[in-house]
Design a protein around this motif. Structure first.
Motif, short mmCIF file in Angstrom:
data_model
loop_
_atom_site.label_atom_id
_atom_site.label_comp_id
_atom_site.label_asym_id
_atom_site.label_seq_id
_atom_site.Cartn_x
_atom_site.Cartn_y
_atom_site.Cartn_z
N UNK A 171 34.65 4.72 79.74
CA UNK A 171 35.76 4.89 80.68
C UNK A 171 35.56 4.06 81.95
N UNK A 172 34.31 3.98 82.41
CA UNK A 172 34.03 3.24 83.64
C UNK A 172 34.17 1.73 83.47
N UNK A 173 34.09 1.26 82.24
CA UNK A 173 34.21 -0.19 81.98
C UNK A 173 35.56 -0.53 81.36
N UNK A 174 36.56 0.27 81.75
CA UNK A 174 37.96 0.00 81.38
C UNK A 174 38.22 0.04 79.87
N UNK A 175 37.55 0.96 79.20
CA UNK A 175 37.86 1.16 77.79
C UNK A 175 39.29 1.64 77.62
N UNK A 176 39.98 1.15 76.63
CA UNK A 176 41.39 1.48 76.45
C UNK A 176 41.55 2.88 75.87
N UNK A 177 42.62 3.61 76.23
CA UNK A 177 42.88 4.94 75.68
C UNK A 177 42.99 4.93 74.16
#
Length: 351
Positions: A171-177
């Motif tokens: 989540x902190x490394x901009x993982x996509x939903x």
């Protein structure tokens, strides 16, 4: 887990024993009596591997209940490793790997070794600390160098704790939903690979920690500390469902008519029950505001143990850690672990 994540020298043996009142479970009820305990994972089980310069767990007020000073445990006192070690009859918790490396003494490893590092995951999360694969590499190297005998390994228990740092990092490394579910699958698949590898190295009793109700931890429930985040909890349920399937498959492949080799600690239902009941009355644990941590930063820029450039405390601390389920925004207090562990003993009795 590490204390800043979104989701997630010891005292003498005499002092360890003197604290077994509220700080520990009753010893040795398991059917299997191990010679050693080997630990892999993150801050839920780390007892001192994490570096002095990179962790709040090395700062006051961590460790104020046990051992009385910061020891690298992410709590005011004992963590899951300590309770399990005492429960299965070991005289003390296994020595942290970083402490053992300074001596290389077989004697100091007589209760096993703890390879867990706070903040780490199944995959790479907290550089430069070792992920679980690397932790198992350390273990394999010690076996190859005859630090432990085959009898040591076969007569041991492994505790494996993947408590959510991979998801925090994602989540902190901009993982996509839309990529969350495939990522959960990859995490659980790797956990399965790790469990099987530990088994093939000779450990025949392996306890793996399931994901707790991460949406109910203080971090996502702040600032009210009243309402759980059900979206985050649904991720934990999905993870645990896959983990259960993976462990069932491993047991079917390795059981061969005997008792199971892999066991899951159901953190989700256990912690959720403690939150809903405001404690565990069976062991005299009461938490009137279970979602509110004992120690937390004065703002989102600070965490438990933080100080400003002048050394001023930038956190608030409760007067009675024994009345709080959570120590900081992610980790239980010693009393929280005590209440949780005693609810998990039914699983351990099957070992």
């Amino acid at each position: 887990m590490a204390s800043n994540n979104l989701l997630f020298s010891f005292l003498s043996l005499l002092l360890f024993s003197l604290h077994l009142g509220q700080g520990s479970s009753s010893p040795v009820h398991a059917h299997f009596y191990p010679l050693k305990l080997f630990v892999f994972g993150d801050s839920y089980v780390d007892t001192g591997n994490i570096n002095v310069n990179t962790s709040s767990a090395r700062n006051f007020p961590y460790g104020i209940t046990f051992p009385g000073f910061p020891s690298g445990r992410f709590s005011d006192g004992r963590v899951l490793t300590d309770f399990l070690a005492n429960y299965v009859g070991l005289k003390r918790s296994p020595i942290p790997f970083t402490a053992w490396k300074k001596t290389g003494s077989k004697l100091r490893a007589k209760c096993g070794i703890n390879f867990a590092f706070g903040g780490t995951g199944v995959f790479d999360t907290l550089y430069p600390f070792p992920n679980m694969t690397t932790q198992i590499n350390f273990f394999q190297n010690l076996i190859a160098n005859s630090i432990f005998t085959s009898y040591d390994i076969h007569s041991s228990i492994a505790l494996v704790s993947p408590s959510g740092n991979d998801y925090s990092f994602y989540l902190a490394t901009n993982g996509s939903p839309e990529g969350v579910k495939p990522f959960v699958i990859s995490v659980v698949n790797q956990i399965s690979v790790n469990l099987k590898r530990i088994y093939k190295l000779g450990v025949k009793k392996i306890v793996v920690v399931g994901l707790g109700p991460v949406g109910c931890y203080p971090s996502p429930t702040a600032p009210s500390f009243k309402k759980c985040n059900e979206t985050m909890n649904s991720l934990a349920v999905f993870h645990n469902t896959l983990l259960k399937q993976a462990v069932e498959k491993l047991n079917s492949e390795t059981k061969l008519g005997g008792s199971p080799n892999f066991f899951i600690l159901n953190m989700y239902d256990t912690v959720l029950s403690i939150i809903k009941n405001k404690g565990n009355p069976k062991v005299g644990a009461t938490f009137q505001t279970p979602l509110k941590p004992c120690c937390f930063g004065v703002s989102s820029n600070f965490s438990c143990g933080s100080v400003d450039e002048h050394g001023n405390k930038m956190y608030t601390l409760c007067k009675r850690p024994d009345l709080a389920l959570f120590w900081d925004t992610v980790h239980p207090t010693q009393k929280g672990w005590f209440a949780t562990f005693n609810s998990l003993i039914s699983t351990l009795k099957r070992i």
